[in-house]
Design an enzyme around this catalytic site. Sequence first.
Site, PDB file in Angstrom:
ATOM      1  N   ASP A 262       0.790  -1.389   0.101  1.00 33.31           N
ATOM      2  CA  ASP A 262      -0.108   0.014   0.027  1.00 33.31           C
ATOM      3  C   ASP A 262       0.823   1.231  -0.034  1.00 33.31           C
ATOM      4  OD1 ASP A 262      -2.494  -1.157   0.447  1.00 33.31           O
ATOM      5  OD2 ASP A 262      -2.575  -0.894   2.604  1.00 33.31           O
TER       6      ASP A 262
ATOM      7  N   LYS B  47      -0.542   2.738  -5.711  1.00 27.04           N
ATOM      8  CA  LYS B  47      -0.204   3.418  -6.549  1.00 27.04           C
ATOM      9  C   LYS B  47      -1.284   3.162  -7.776  1.00 27.04           C
ATOM     10  CE  LYS B  47       3.873   5.786  -7.566  1.00 27.04           C
ATOM     11  NZ  LYS B  47       4.784   4.562  -7.662  1.00 27.04           N
TER      12      LYS B  47
ATOM     13  N   MET C 170      -7.962   8.694   9.731  1.00 22.93           N
ATOM     14  CA  MET C 170      -8.658   9.164   8.644  1.00 22.93           C
ATOM     15  C   MET C 170      -9.663  10.263   8.818  1.00 22.93           C
ATOM     16  SD  MET C 170      -9.537   5.381   6.613  1.00 22.93           S
ATOM     17  CE  MET C 170     -10.094   4.604   7.932  1.00 22.93           C
TER      18      MET C 170
HETATM   19  N1  SAH Z   1      -3.943   0.052   9.566  1.00 23.38           N
HETATM   20  C1  SAH Z   1      -3.580   1.508   9.713  1.00 23.38           C
HETATM   21  C2  SAH Z   1      -4.453   2.556   9.635  1.00 23.38           C
HETATM   22  C3  SAH Z   1      -5.082   2.524   8.113  1.00 23.38           C
HETATM   23  S1  SAH Z   1      -6.125   3.710   7.932  1.00 23.38           S
HETATM   24  C4  SAH Z   1      -2.945   1.543  11.008  1.00 23.38           C
HETATM   25  O1  SAH Z   1      -3.037   0.779  11.852  1.00 23.38           O
HETATM   26  O2  SAH Z   1      -2.134   2.558  11.588  1.00 23.38           O
HETATM   27  C5  SAH Z   1      -5.237   5.243   7.394  1.00 23.38           C
HETATM   28  C6  SAH Z   1      -5.139   6.010   8.277  1.00 23.38           C
HETATM   29  O3  SAH Z   1      -4.264   5.962   9.506  1.00 23.38           O
HETATM   30  C7  SAH Z   1      -4.798   7.563   8.011  1.00 23.38           C
HETATM   31  O4  SAH Z   1      -5.658   8.165   7.245  1.00 23.38           O
HETATM   32  C8  SAH Z   1      -4.069   8.232   9.019  1.00 23.38           C
HETATM   33  O5  SAH Z   1      -5.179   8.661   9.845  1.00 23.38           O
HETATM   34  C9  SAH Z   1      -3.352   7.102   9.730  1.00 23.38           C
HETATM   35  N2  SAH Z   1      -2.258   6.934   9.759  1.00 23.38           N
HETATM   36  C10 SAH Z   1      -1.450   5.953   9.228  1.00 23.38           C
HETATM   37  N3  SAH Z   1       0.005   6.127   9.370  1.00 23.38           N
HETATM   38  C11 SAH Z   1       0.112   7.510   9.777  1.00 23.38           C
HETATM   39  C12 SAH Z   1       1.401   8.187  10.145  1.00 23.38           C
HETATM   40  N4  SAH Z   1       2.475   7.605   9.838  1.00 23.38           N
HETATM   41  N5  SAH Z   1       1.169   9.361  10.720  1.00 23.38           N
HETATM   42  C13 SAH Z   1      -0.186   9.778  10.914  1.00 23.38           C
HETATM   43  N6  SAH Z   1      -1.354   9.061  10.523  1.00 23.38           N
HETATM   44  C14 SAH Z   1      -1.081   7.780   9.911  1.00 23.38           C
END
Ligand code: SAH
Length: 497
Positions: free
Chosen positions: A39, A61, A175
């Site tokens: 992803d 992508k 999100m």
């Molecule tokens: N499975 C992922 C979340 C997927 S949903 C997890 O456990 O982290 C995607 C959301 O995760 C983004 O919209 C954001 O809100 C958050 N997110 C993921 N990586 C991030 C990062 N490095 N910094 C800030 N927010 C992040």
Amino acid sequence: MKTDKTGKVWLVGAGPSDPGLFTLKGMKVLEEAQVVIYDHLVGAGVLSMMPKDAELIDVGKIAGNHPVPQHEINRIILQKALEGKRVVRLKGGDPFVFGRGGEELELLSENNIPFEVVPGITSAVSVPAYNGIPVTHRDFTSSFHVITGHTRNKDEAEIDYEALVRLEGTLVFLMGVGAMKKICSGLISAGMSEDMPAAVLENGTSAHQRKVVSTVKNLCEDSEKTGIKTPAIIIVGKVCSLADKFSWAEKRPLGKLKVAVTRPKDRASALADRLREQGAEVVLLPSVRTEKRRDNRAISDAINNISDYSWIAFTSPAGVKIFFEILKEKKKDIRNLSGIKFAAIGSTTTEAVMQKGIFVDLVPEKYNGGELGKLLAEKVSDKEKILIPRAAIGTEDLIRPLEDKGLYYDDIPVYDTIWETGLAVKYDSSIDAVAFTSASTVKAFAENNKNIDFSSVTAVCIGEQTAKAASDLGMKILISPEATIDAMVRYMTEIFG
Ligand code: SAH
């Protein structure tokens, strides 16, 4: 088409971005994968760990600017497993925390495809941690809750703000950037104090992470001023008031630096490790690798007549390694080298020779081929013969002083320098600096990144020759005062710290 060999799928969480937060188990299954489906949220550090020969499928992508739809991803995973492949489905954070991991397993379980789940460190706790915010703290709250802010689809339930406010816990919205206004006003209408501390945390755990700490009332305005973009999490609760006091990630010497390291993969780790120790975000762009030449007749002949030589000059650890491999194949050992003097181009090559139990007699003050050539021309008499086992693309600068003095030498290519292609990570403008440790890595980098504007690249070079190659391409150059890894890291800490 189903083959008799059944494949298997590992649903793996890659963590938030910092590759140090990728699990040992995740790394192990990734190393053994034949297909990796990944992803856009997987960090560059983890992307640079992709196994060399695996098929890489980037579903974040975008074909024609739309991410691959979920049903299509599910189908690709199934198809690759049915082909009998070891498939890693790699996702940002944890695969089951708003990662649609469950949906991806549906089709696999229907088709009796074996699978395993390797959890990852979710952004919901790690991103606050890297911003100095503990999601729970006994003085402030006894629970935390992770909520999706993405409620655009009609079939998704609206957030029950009253229930959330009643919990009195820390609220973490993933999100949620697009819905920030709605979230903040929803919480206030449901009875939350307008002064409740709140923060938005962008690109957490990376070198370019940013935070805005405010209140639920002002968060939206403040984050617009800063221009916060996704990926970011919103966190609401009293714990946010600790963010400044406990801030730590940016305070590390290289905590704000995203640096690409271009050494050959097998030797990238010393430099990468040292930079990471100083807090840098390191992206490995292993642009060259070395491969022993299959036709080794010339070096075999030289070794058969090794007593003809008075000197052996090495210009790289790879040259040392391959010379001693062939020595062994010829059933000889260091006793057959007695009386021969050794020269090395620099400190790492010297170290490699010493590992073989041999002290080095000659090392130039400046670590480059031209200097080594000059020094040899000075010290070697015209009755002595020099053996130079080195890269096929070795520089002429080494040979010229020997020619000028009419010395006897055998310059024998023992390995080829191969350009790595098809890497999952490429250079992009988010990389603040690229560290180069040889002219050949500069050339390979250029070959791998043909379409970039080299004048935007800041090249940190180990020495003059490397710098020349970089500046010939138009890069901005910075030259380490000494040609060692330690000096290079110290220099970068001074410049970027
Ligand atoms: N499975 C992922 C979340 C997927 S949903 C997890 O456990 O982290 C995607 C959301 O995760 C983004 O919209 C954001 O809100 C958050 N997110 C993921 N990586 C991030 C990062 N490095 N910094 C800030 N927010 C992040």
